[in-house]
Enzyme design. Structure first.
Site, PDB file in Angstrom:
ATOM      1  N   ASN A  43       0.835  -1.200   0.000  1.00  0.00           N
ATOM      2  CA  ASN A  43       0.000   0.000   0.000  1.00  0.00           C
ATOM      3  C   ASN A  43       0.868   1.248   0.000  1.00  0.00           C
ATOM      4  OD1 ASN A  43      -2.487  -1.391   0.065  1.00  0.00           O
ATOM      5  ND2 ASN A  43      -2.272  -1.719   2.250  1.00  0.00           N
ATOM      6  N   CYS A  44       0.255   2.345  -0.379  1.00  0.00           N
ATOM      7  CA  CYS A  44       0.913   3.651  -0.438  1.00  0.00           C
ATOM      8  C   CYS A  44       1.616   3.916   0.896  1.00  0.00           C
ATOM      9  CB  CYS A  44      -0.135   4.716  -0.713  1.00  0.00           C
ATOM     10  SG  CYS A  44       0.531   6.365  -0.830  1.00  0.00           S
ATOM     11  N   PRO A  45       2.813   4.400   0.892  1.00  0.00           N
ATOM     12  CA  PRO A  45       3.626   4.883  -0.244  1.00  0.00           C
ATOM     13  C   PRO A  45       4.635   3.856  -0.752  1.00  0.00           C
ATOM     14  CG  PRO A  45       4.664   5.624   1.763  1.00  0.00           C
ATOM     15  CD  PRO A  45       3.442   4.796   2.178  1.00  0.00           C
ATOM     16  N   ASP A  74      -2.592  -1.696  -5.331  1.00  0.00           N
ATOM     17  CA  ASP A  74      -3.208  -0.574  -4.616  1.00  0.00           C
ATOM     18  C   ASP A  74      -3.884   0.352  -5.627  1.00  0.00           C
ATOM     19  OD1 ASP A  74      -3.899   1.565  -3.041  1.00  0.00           O
ATOM     20  OD2 ASP A  74      -1.858   2.081  -2.451  1.00  0.00           O
ATOM     21  N   ASP A 118      -0.939   8.055  -7.706  1.00  0.00           N
ATOM     22  CA  ASP A 118       0.398   8.197  -7.127  1.00  0.00           C
ATOM     23  C   ASP A 118       1.474   8.209  -8.211  1.00  0.00           C
ATOM     24  OD1 ASP A 118      -0.697   8.238  -4.603  1.00  0.00           O
ATOM     25  OD2 ASP A 118      -0.193   6.147  -4.140  1.00  0.00           O
TER      26      ASP A 118
END
Length: 76
Positions: free
Chosen positions: A14-16, A41, A47
């Site tokens: 998941n981010c980041p 994600d 992103d």
């Protein structure tokens, strides 16, 4: 998908983390080389668009297929 020089599987991250891993992988590539990234994600689409604009690397392709997101980024 076009030809690429290196591959990064960021599935399950998941981010980041997908962006951070991509940044590290791109750092190891010569300018003009292409990194292929697979992510799961959904936020990675925006992103990677933002990442490309901020870093000057070219987002050559972005697509979703079977719940996975595929990106091709050419190092500036």
């Amino acid at each position: 998908m076009a030809d690429f020089d290196d591959e990064l599987d960021a599935s399950g991250l998941n981010c980041p983390l997908p962006i951070l891993r991509a940044k590290k992988a791109l750092a190891a590539l010569e300018p003009g080389k292409v990194l292929y990234i697979i992510a799961t994600d959904p936020g990675s689409v925006k992103d990677f668009e933002a990442f490309s604009k901020q870093t000057g690397n070219e987002l050559m392709e972005s697509k979703e297929e079977g719940g996975k997101f595929h990106f091709l980024i050419k190092k500036a």
